[in-house]
Design an enzyme around this catalytic site. Structure first.
Site, PDB file in Angstrom:
ATOM      1  N   ASP A   1      -3.287   8.436  -1.428  1.00 35.40           N
ATOM      2  CA  ASP A   1      -3.838   7.336  -0.418  1.00 35.40           C
ATOM      3  C   ASP A   1      -5.100   7.076  -0.612  1.00 35.40           C
ATOM      4  O   ASP A   1      -5.478   5.876  -0.600  1.00 35.40           O
ATOM      5  CB  ASP A   1      -3.431   7.959   1.040  1.00 35.40           C
ATOM      6  CG  ASP A   1      -3.789   6.801   1.978  1.00 35.40           C
ATOM      7  OD1 ASP A   1      -3.549   5.815   1.750  1.00 35.40           O
ATOM      8  OD2 ASP A   1      -4.379   7.289   3.213  1.00 35.40           O
TER       9      ASP A   1
ATOM     10  N   HIS B   1       0.900  -1.288   0.006  1.00 41.45           N
ATOM     11  CA  HIS B   1       0.131  -0.060  -0.018  1.00 41.45           C
ATOM     12  C   HIS B   1       0.782   1.196  -0.002  1.00 41.45           C
ATOM     13  O   HIS B   1       0.575   1.946  -1.003  1.00 41.45           O
ATOM     14  CB  HIS B   1      -0.832  -0.117   1.277  1.00 41.45           C
ATOM     15  CG  HIS B   1      -1.501   1.143   1.338  1.00 41.45           C
ATOM     16  ND1 HIS B   1      -2.509   1.711   0.646  1.00 41.45           N
ATOM     17  CD2 HIS B   1      -1.727   2.077   2.401  1.00 41.45           C
ATOM     18  CE1 HIS B   1      -3.218   2.954   0.927  1.00 41.45           C
ATOM     19  NE2 HIS B   1      -2.446   3.096   2.188  1.00 41.45           N
TER      20      HIS B   1
ATOM     21  N   HIS C   1       3.812   6.977   5.476  1.00 47.50           N
ATOM     22  CA  HIS C   1       2.785   7.575   5.788  1.00 47.50           C
ATOM     23  C   HIS C   1       1.877   6.782   6.995  1.00 47.50           C
ATOM     24  O   HIS C   1       0.838   7.703   7.709  1.00 47.50           O
ATOM     25  CB  HIS C   1       1.996   8.261   4.718  1.00 47.50           C
ATOM     26  CG  HIS C   1       1.134   7.067   4.213  1.00 47.50           C
ATOM     27  ND1 HIS C   1       1.140   6.092   3.063  1.00 47.50           N
ATOM     28  CD2 HIS C   1      -0.466   6.895   4.550  1.00 47.50           C
ATOM     29  CE1 HIS C   1       0.400   5.356   2.862  1.00 47.50           C
ATOM     30  NE2 HIS C   1      -0.677   5.831   3.611  1.00 47.50           N
ATOM     31  N   ASP C   2       2.069   5.650   7.103  1.00 51.86           N
ATOM     32  CA  ASP C   2       1.196   4.941   8.017  1.00 51.86           C
ATOM     33  C   ASP C   2       2.162   4.235   9.231  1.00 51.86           C
ATOM     34  O   ASP C   2       1.724   3.600  10.150  1.00 51.86           O
ATOM     35  CB  ASP C   2       0.643   3.640   7.242  1.00 51.86           C
ATOM     36  CG  ASP C   2      -0.689   4.022   6.719  1.00 51.86           C
ATOM     37  OD1 ASP C   2      -1.324   4.754   7.003  1.00 51.86           O
ATOM     38  OD2 ASP C   2      -1.132   3.298   5.842  1.00 51.86           O
TER      39      ASP C   2
ATOM     40  N   GLU D   1       1.269   5.753  12.669  1.00 55.66           N
ATOM     41  CA  GLU D   1      -0.044   5.154  13.043  1.00 55.66           C
ATOM     42  C   GLU D   1      -0.248   3.886  13.509  1.00 55.66           C
ATOM     43  O   GLU D   1      -0.772   3.582  14.504  1.00 55.66           O
ATOM     44  CB  GLU D   1      -1.212   5.862  12.222  1.00 55.66           C
ATOM     45  CG  GLU D   1      -2.579   5.436  12.704  1.00 55.66           C
ATOM     46  CD  GLU D   1      -3.695   5.439  11.551  1.00 55.66           C
ATOM     47  OE1 GLU D   1      -4.653   5.171  11.962  1.00 55.66           O
ATOM     48  OE2 GLU D   1      -3.339   5.735  10.507  1.00 55.66           O
ATOM     49  N   ASP D   2       0.361   2.971  12.697  1.00 54.38           N
ATOM     50  CA  ASP D   2       0.266   1.600  12.890  1.00 54.38           C
ATOM     51  C   ASP D   2       1.389   0.766  13.588  1.00 54.38           C
ATOM     52  O   ASP D   2       1.339  -0.568  13.717  1.00 54.38           O
ATOM     53  CB  ASP D   2       0.038   1.051  11.390  1.00 54.38           C
ATOM     54  CG  ASP D   2      -1.101   1.311  10.854  1.00 54.38           C
ATOM     55  OD1 ASP D   2      -2.046   1.822  11.300  1.00 54.38           O
ATOM     56  OD2 ASP D   2      -1.269   1.396   9.480  1.00 54.38           O
TER      57      ASP D   2
END
Length: 744
Positions: free
Chosen positions: A142, A50, A75-76, A79-80
């Site tokens: 995204d 992704h 970008h993730d 957060e993840d």
């Protein structure tokens, strides 16, 4: 698979005009791959695919450089995983960390569970965007990849994500000049929300492809000869309308696919002699074109000298082909074409440190307007989103001040909008204007080229009715802010009067007593109750005392009406039932552990357990969805309904998939509108088709005729949407009926 995807990304980056910083991109890739190790998406592929796909869109389709590619890959991560923004800053520097932080703040959907939280998150997005616009560009990339892989999500999630995309992301992409991405977002949203309609239009486009190519070849042959004679380096492209824009036109104009004539457009892209002469050369091509084909006098659009707010430049002209079709021709230089395809990113000039210089005054002005809206806190998320959307999709007109200065305004704006665009004081004291030296009211709509002088009076103040004819986000936001301020003052007076009244009658002032009486007066909110007292619309009396003392009989509410335009669906049943059988069942209340991923089936037996909104009047066969309201009841909307679009964007977690399981036992209301050439016996032919041939009940008919043109509407009772379609097809056989559409 992962390595192949990354190598393709690096290959495309090396072909671009950016400085070659492959090391930092590779470092970001390895870091993200390690951070997401072992995690898979719903589709089953490794999660790292992704971020790579988002970086690929950022690089190839938006045209950004290494900073944005690194931020897309990372970008993730915050957060993840357990990594923080500080970790990103230590490894990749402040600028990349800042963009990743901006993306983390607006992660997930734009929205949380509560309306206020949604508005807050959207404000965060816009504030971050005005600091560094690359945040929103990566966010759009995204969203584009999420839409491309939406198949793996359950249906209710598909509607939520598709609705949010259509409501917010497509307009944002449009405003930032990302035309291709905007079109793809719209098409993907359409495909998931209306799969049958999408498939039908795709089929029609495939069937008409050969005739379109023939028309294109015949139309462009003399144009190619002419461009050759002019000695220009050029290429001509065929542009076909997207399924979503075809469907939108079919809905808005109530026409069939075959009645849409502008499916094909022609694009002439040429290499100008120099940047200084490109505007002149666009017009030279237009002059030569008009020697070959007749041009439509009202359809010349000069976006060359007056670029759109998203930077778009081109000359649009509509020409009559030899086959009798109007065909739009877009004339643009290579540079204009690149900006049209990639948006503002196509001509950002990057300085040292990978920083861009934003010399896009129109865009900065738009961001400034958004900041102004953010300065006035809106209590209602829906109002806030609407205000922003007004600015996103507006096409522009050009208006002059008394001194001859040019102001860009949204199309369809009024004198009041223009006044507020200059200054809040001017807007709030505006009594009218002189447009082209003629006196006009506040509500007068402006046209391109108008010269406007605003007239004010100190005694004038903002009226609630102004909101009805203000159309720009700025004017609406300012009017609402002023009205809210005045409203708060009235509420304060009302609250003081209420507390005095309570004390006088021996009650201790409390919020619960205010809520009790607000409910007693059919109000949902105590603020409105206080305002009614402050405005002296409501005077408290003996009935209110009895209510507080518990002496009033409880008001029964058997209607299922909650004051917001809801109604229980009471279909018309063919057979007569006994009173006992005909009694309405209770509304279905969503239990706490309700599985929202499964579709809700509406049957002949349970249809009365759901609420239907008057805004779109869904009937069996319509693409529909459910919305869980504040009282945990399920409200049914058409998926294309404007109200449903807002709900999908703002309350996505409450959206349910709805399927119809009806067996032609119940009747529903529908209205068919028609027009044509008047003649004796026409009404008789229409009613004979409906009543005799089709055996359908008619409830109401309205027919008018003027200057030989006939117009009419018929209210009928039908089983479902298919029933309506077959009636309309039968009516098309009636001689002299030219247009038939269903009132949606």
């Amino acid at each position: 698979m992962i390595n192949d995807a990354f190598e393709r990304l690096v290959g495309d980056y090396l072909k671009s005009r950016h400085r070659k910083k492959v090391d930092i991109i590779t470092k970001a890739f390895n870091f993200a791959r390690q951070a997401h190790k072992g995690v898979r998406r719903l589709s089953g592929e490794p999660y790292i695919m992704h971020p790579i796909a988002v970086a690929q869109i950022v690089c190839s389709e938006i045209g950004l450089g290494s900073t944005s590619i690194c931020a897309a890959l990372l970008h993730d991560v915050v957060e993840d995983t357990d990594y923080t923004v500080e970790d990103i800053e230590n490894m990749f520097g402040q600028k990349i960390a800042q963009i990743v932080d901006g993306l983390t703040k607006i992660s997930g959907g734009i929205f949380g569970v509560q309306a206020s939280a949604q508005a807050e998150n959207f404000k965060k997005l816009l504030l971050t965007m005005s600091e560094d616009i690359r945040v929103i560009l990566i966010k759009i990339a995204d969203r584009l990849h999420n839409m491309r892989t939406l198949e793996s999500q359950p249906a209710n999630k598909q509607y939520k994500i598709a609705g949010e995309t259509l409501y917010l992301y497509a307009p944002l992409a449009h405003r930032l000049g990302l035309y291709k991405i905007k079109s793809e977002l719209e098409n993907l949203s359409f495909r998931f929300e209306h799969p049958d309609d999408y498939a039908a239009i795709e089929r029609k486009l495939a069937q008409t492809q050969v005739s379109r190519h023939e028309l294109f070849d015949q139309f462009t042959a003399p144009i190619e000869e002419m461009l050759g004679r002019m000695g220009l380096k050029y290429h001509i492209r065929e542009r076909v309308k997207t399924p979503y824009s075809i469907w939108s036109k079919m809905q808005n104009k109530h026409v069939t696919f075959d009645e849409i004539y502008d499916i094909l457009a022609v694009r002439i892209i040429f290499t100008p002699t120099s940047r200084e002469t490109e505007a002149k050369e666009c017009f030279n091509i237009y002059v030569e074109l008009s020697q070959i084909y007749k041009s439509h006098p009202d359809r010349l659009r000069d976006w060359v000298n007056h670029p759109k707010a998203n930077g778009y430049q081109a000359l649009h002209v509509t020409l009559m082909s030899k086959q009798g079709h109007w065909i739009e021709v877009q004339i643009r230089s290579d540079r204009m074409d690149e900006i049209a395809e990639q948006g503002l990113a196509a001509h950002w000039k990057y300085k040292e440190g990978d920083e861009y210089s934003e010399d896009e005054s129109e865009l900065n002005e738009w961001l400034h307007t958004i900041k102004e809206i953010l300065d006035d806190p809106q209590p209602d998320a829906m109002d806030f989103l609407d205000a922003i959307k007004l600015n996103l999709f507006a096409s522009e007109i050009f208006v002059f001040t008394p001194k001859g200065e040019i102001k860009t305004m949204p199309a369809d704006c009024t004198v009041l909008d223009f006044a507020f665009s200059i200054h809040t004081f001017l807007g709030s004291h505006c009594i009218g204007a002189k447009v082209n030296h003629k006196l006009v009211p506040l509500s007068h709509r402006l046209n391109s080229g108008d010269q406007v002088e605003i007239l004010t009076s100190k005694s004038q103040h903002v009226q609630p009715s102004w909101i009805n004819f203000a159309s720009t986000a700025k004017a609406k936001a300012k009017i609402q802010a002023i009205l809210r301020r005045e409203s708060r003052e009235k509420q304060k007076v009302g609250e003081e009067l209420f507390n005095e009244w309570l004390t006088k009658h021996g009650f201790e002032p409390s919020i619960s007593l205010a809520d009790q009486l607000a409910h007693f007066h059919d109000g949902e909110r105590r603020e409105e109750f206080f305002q009614a007292i402050g405005d002296h619309i409501l005077t408290l009396g003996d009935e209110d005392l009895d209510e507080l003392k518990g002496k009033n009989k409880k008001k029964a509410d058997n209607s299922g009406n909650s004051g917001g335009g809801w109604r229980k669906y009471v279909p018309f049943v063919k057979s007569k039932k006994s009173d006992e059988e005909a009694q309405q069942p209770e509304l279905f209340i969503v239990p706490e552990k309700f599985n929202r991923k499964k579709p809700v089936y509406i049957t002949d037996e349970n249809i009365t357990q759901y609420l239907f909104q008057d805004c779109c009047h869904p009937i069996p066969g319509d693409d529909a969805l459910g919305y869980i309201d504040n009282k945990n009841r399920i409200v049914i909307h058409k998926r294309a309904c404007p109200v449903a679009n807002k709900l999908k964007a703002s309350y996505g977690n409450r959206i349910l998939d709805v399927k119809w399981d009806m067996h032609k036992k119940l009747f529903f209301d529908a209205t068919i509108r028609m027009s044509g050439i008047d003649r004796r016996g026409l009404v008789n032919d229409v009613t004979r088709v409906i009543s005799n041939q089709l055996n359908v009940d008619m409830r109401k008919m309205i027919f008018t005729t003027e200057d030989g043109i006939f117009e009419g509407s018929i209210d009928i009772r039908v089983y479902d949407r298919e029933n309506v379609r077959s009636i309309m097809n039968s009516l098309k056989q009636v001689q002299d009926l030219k247009e038939i559409s269903q009132v949606l």
